[in-house]
Design a protein around this motif. Structure first.
Motif, mmCIF file in Angstrom:
data_model
loop_
_atom_site.group_PDB
_atom_site.id
_atom_site.type_symbol
_atom_site.label_atom_id
_atom_site.label_comp_id
_atom_site.label_asym_id
_atom_site.label_seq_id
_atom_site.Cartn_x
_atom_site.Cartn_y
_atom_site.Cartn_z
ATOM 1 N N PRO A 238 10.533 24.003 1.415
ATOM 2 C CA PRO A 238 10.335 23.580 2.802
ATOM 3 C C PRO A 238 10.168 22.072 2.912
ATOM 4 C CG PRO A 238 8.286 24.414 1.903
ATOM 5 C CD PRO A 238 9.330 24.639 0.840
ATOM 6 N N ARG A 239 10.302 21.578 4.122
ATOM 7 C CA ARG A 239 10.013 20.182 4.389
ATOM 8 C C ARG A 239 8.513 19.943 4.282
ATOM 9 N NH1 ARG A 239 13.583 18.771 9.728
ATOM 10 N NH2 ARG A 239 12.822 16.684 9.247
ATOM 11 N N SER A 240 8.156 18.789 3.781
ATOM 12 C CA SER A 240 6.755 18.374 3.776
ATOM 13 C C SER A 240 6.480 17.558 5.036
ATOM 14 C CB SER A 240 6.443 17.547 2.534
ATOM 15 O OG SER A 240 6.572 18.326 1.367
ATOM 16 N N THR A 241 5.221 17.342 5.310
ATOM 17 C CA THR A 241 4.865 16.488 6.434
ATOM 18 C C THR A 241 5.245 15.050 6.131
ATOM 19 O OG1 THR A 241 2.648 15.978 5.616
ATOM 20 C CG2 THR A 241 2.900 17.997 6.948
ATOM 21 N N VAL A 242 5.338 14.249 7.168
ATOM 22 C CA VAL A 242 5.649 12.834 6.977
ATOM 23 C C VAL A 242 4.580 12.173 6.111
ATOM 24 C CG1 VAL A 242 5.840 10.612 8.167
ATOM 25 C CG2 VAL A 242 6.993 12.643 9.096
ATOM 26 N N GLN A 243 3.313 12.471 6.364
ATOM 27 C CA GLN A 243 2.247 11.868 5.575
ATOM 28 C C GLN A 243 2.350 12.259 4.109
ATOM 29 O OE1 GLN A 243 -0.348 9.578 6.632
ATOM 30 N NE2 GLN A 243 -0.228 9.409 4.412
ATOM 31 N N ALA A 244 2.676 13.521 3.833
ATOM 32 C CA ALA A 244 2.787 13.970 2.448
ATOM 33 C C ALA A 244 3.925 13.244 1.729
ATOM 34 C CB ALA A 244 3.002 15.475 2.402
ATOM 35 N N VAL A 245 5.015 13.003 2.433
ATOM 36 C CA VAL A 245 6.123 12.275 1.816
ATOM 37 C C VAL A 245 5.695 10.844 1.509
ATOM 38 C CG1 VAL A 245 8.514 11.530 2.050
ATOM 39 C CG2 VAL A 245 7.805 13.719 3.021
ATOM 40 N N TYR A 246 5.050 10.202 2.465
ATOM 41 C CA TYR A 246 4.551 8.849 2.203
ATOM 42 C C TYR A 246 3.576 8.841 1.026
ATOM 43 C CZ TYR A 246 6.523 6.453 6.298
ATOM 44 O OH TYR A 246 7.369 5.862 7.210
ATOM 45 N N ARG B 93 13.005 7.176 -7.730
ATOM 46 C CA ARG B 93 12.662 8.414 -7.025
ATOM 47 C C ARG B 93 11.960 8.094 -5.711
ATOM 48 N NH1 ARG B 93 8.914 12.737 -10.112
ATOM 49 N NH2 ARG B 93 7.262 11.234 -9.625
ATOM 50 N N ALA B 94 11.043 7.150 -5.738
ATOM 51 C CA ALA B 94 10.339 6.756 -4.513
ATOM 52 C C ALA B 94 11.309 6.189 -3.489
ATOM 53 C CB ALA B 94 9.259 5.721 -4.842
ATOM 54 N N MET B 95 12.227 5.343 -3.941
ATOM 55 C CA MET B 95 13.188 4.748 -3.025
ATOM 56 C C MET B 95 14.076 5.823 -2.399
ATOM 57 S SD MET B 95 15.682 1.450 -3.583
ATOM 58 C CE MET B 95 16.553 2.128 -5.004
ATOM 59 N N ALA B 96 14.506 6.810 -3.185
ATOM 60 C CA ALA B 96 15.342 7.891 -2.655
ATOM 61 C C ALA B 96 14.570 8.739 -1.646
ATOM 62 C CB ALA B 96 15.874 8.746 -3.795
ATOM 63 N N HIS B 97 13.314 9.075 -1.960
ATOM 64 C CA HIS B 97 12.497 9.821 -0.993
ATOM 65 C C HIS B 97 12.313 9.010 0.304
ATOM 66 C CE1 HIS B 97 10.644 12.644 -4.187
ATOM 67 N NE2 HIS B 97 11.255 13.409 -3.289
ATOM 68 N N PHE B 98 12.099 7.705 0.165
ATOM 69 C CA PHE B 98 11.907 6.856 1.336
ATOM 70 C C PHE B 98 13.165 6.810 2.196
ATOM 71 C CE2 PHE B 98 11.977 2.330 2.995
ATOM 72 C CZ PHE B 98 11.125 2.578 4.049
ATOM 73 N N HIS B 99 14.311 6.657 1.546
ATOM 74 C CA HIS B 99 15.563 6.621 2.302
ATOM 75 C C HIS B 99 15.851 7.971 2.955
ATOM 76 C CE1 HIS B 99 17.178 2.934 -0.119
ATOM 77 N NE2 HIS B 99 16.254 2.614 0.770
#
Length: 462
Positions: free
Chosen positions: A185-193, A148-154
């Motif tokens: 909605p989209r999350s912020t870049v920081q929230a995704v990280y 899941r982390a790898m998919a979110h990162f990609h």
């Protein structure tokens, strides 16, 4: 065994593709949500499905492979060789559109992996697999959370401004199963990280060790964590995690020093491979859709030829052997034995981790150039290339970037992301290096039009 979920257990991909028929996505089993996971065997079957989603399209190529080609020709060291993708020329000219079939399929693939993982994680946390030990349950959750982390990162590095942690333009985060259309909605870049790091921290602590390399492990999770931290600009942490994996002798991963092309001939059995999906169609009797031959539609540019010439350290006719070993015969890097069903795809190798360590070490505050050069030169020494020596920080960074271009050609599209990262670090000007790049907005790709249509909360990229 082919299996099918009904609509309760199948993902409708975050509600992003409501117009798609559920049968358009290869399903798993005729099951209901209540009985999809009831014991260790059914939990393992669902986990295996998350793995096979990395390499199972009937076309014979996952979109991870397609996107590696698209990313590769978006940069400067690779060019279009032949039109293996309908929109490859648009990637090559940095003019990709929101109706790109490659981008759409990649979006589907990544969020399908995410939501299958979400269903498994939820059921394991609920404890419904009563015959599963707590230790194995945590390991399986760690495996699912790694993927899941790898998919979110990609997803983030494709459609989000991954290079700016203050940006609002991240991607949709999904950590709970989606059971119908939802406006997310989209999350912020920081929230995704933050979500990615949370998953990988869990996986490093709880993941399994000493398994076949077509499974993810705690060691792979730590390697991926180091890579994510490099993208975040958390250089001290990235260097620490990369070095920990390099120094870890317990999990049997190492920089392979034998014949370079044997890394691919040996597939996931090679000690260098951190994660490569099982790809001959026989694991757990899955269908053979993942078993076709990987072909690449890219070739080296004059930029890469110059890098390969300079790699030898002499102005002569010699050239770095990787230039020939990998680039003019695609079957060398992704060989296929016709007696088998197919070949695999490499998500990460130890060579990349050494180069992550080298870059993070030289970029971090108080970085040690000797340590950075040691990791860089370890990759070069197995090619019998002369060691790089210290000139200044800028030169080491260029040497690392060039080494990744040679080492990882046609694998993960990493040279494209390196160009973007180096641009925002102020090391290069990508708009000067490639004529078709005229605006920084071209550094992220358009969200597929189908996703925007299916999820009104999504905001398109500029």
């Amino acid at each position: 065994m082919k299996m099918k979920y009904n609509i309760l257990a199948l993902i409708i991909l975050l509600g992003l593709f409501n117009a798609c028929d559920v049968d358009d996505i290869i399903p798993i089993n005729e099951l209901t949500e209540d009985n999809v996971v009831t014991d260790a065997a059914s939990a393992n079957a669902l986990l295996n499905r998350v793995y096979t989603l990395h390499r199972n399209r009937e076309s014979g190529s996952t979109n991870a492979v397609d996107m590696a080609i698209g990313f590769s020709v978006s940069g400067i060291d690779q060019e279009q060789r032949f039109r293996i993708l309908p929109d490859l020329a648009d990637f090559n000219s940095n003019s990709i559109k929101d109706d790109s079939p490659t981008l759409k399929d990649y979006y589907i693939e990544l969020y399908s992996i995410i939501n299958h993982a979400n269903f498994l994680i939820e059921k394991l946390e609920e404890g419904v697999a009563v015959d599963l030990s707590n230790e194995r349950s945590l390991e399986m959750q760690a495996e699912a959370r790694t993927m899941r982390a790898m998919a979110h990162f990609h997803a983030l590095r494709t459609w989000g401004q991954f290079y700016d942690r203050n940006s609002e333009l991240g991607v949709v985060i999904s950590t709970k199963p989606i059971r119908g259309a939802q406006d997310l909605p989209r999350s912020t870049v920081q929230a995704v990280y933050d979500a990615i790091i949370t998953d990988l921290d869990f996986a490093v602590t709880n993941g399994p060790s000493n398994r076949e390399r077509f499974y993810v492990s705690s060691t792979f999770a730590q390697a991926l964590l180091g890579k994510v931290q490099l993208y975040m600009g958390e250089y001290a942490a990235a260097a620490s995690n990369a070095k920990a994996v390099i120094d870890n002798t317990a999990d049997n991963f190492e920089l392979y020093t034998g014949i370079y092309t044997d890394i691919w001939a040996e597939q996931w059995n090679n000690a260098e491979v951190l994660f490569a999906p099982f790809a001959n169609g026989r694991l757990n009797n899955e269908d053979s859709g993942e078993g076709k031959k990987i072909l690449f539609g890219c070739k080296p540019s004059s930029v890469l030829q110059t890098i390969a010439n300079n790699s030898t350290g002499a102005d002569d006719a010699n050239i770095d052997p990787r230039y020939f070993a990998n680039f003019f015969e695609p079957t060398i890097k992704y060989p296929r034995n016709d007696a088998e069903e197919g070949n695999t795809y490499y998500y990460m190798r130890m060579a990349e981790l050494y180069l992550i360590h080298a870059e993070a070490e030289i970029r971090k505050d108080g970085g040690n150039s000797t340590l950075a050069l040691t990791s860089l030169n370890a990759v070069r020494q197995r090619q019998a290339m002369p060691d790089k020596s210290f000139v200044d920080k800028a030169t080491i960074l260029k040497d690392i970037k060039d080494e990744k271009s040679l080492e990882l050609f046609s694998e993960t599209g990493e040279s494209w992301f390196d160009m973007v990262r180096y641009h925002f670090e102020g090391d290069i000007d990508a708009l000067v290096l490639k004529q078709s790049l005229t605006d920084v907005n071209q550094f992220i790709f358009p969200i597929p039009v189908e996703a925007i249509g299916g999820n009104p909360a999504l905001v398109q990229n500029p």
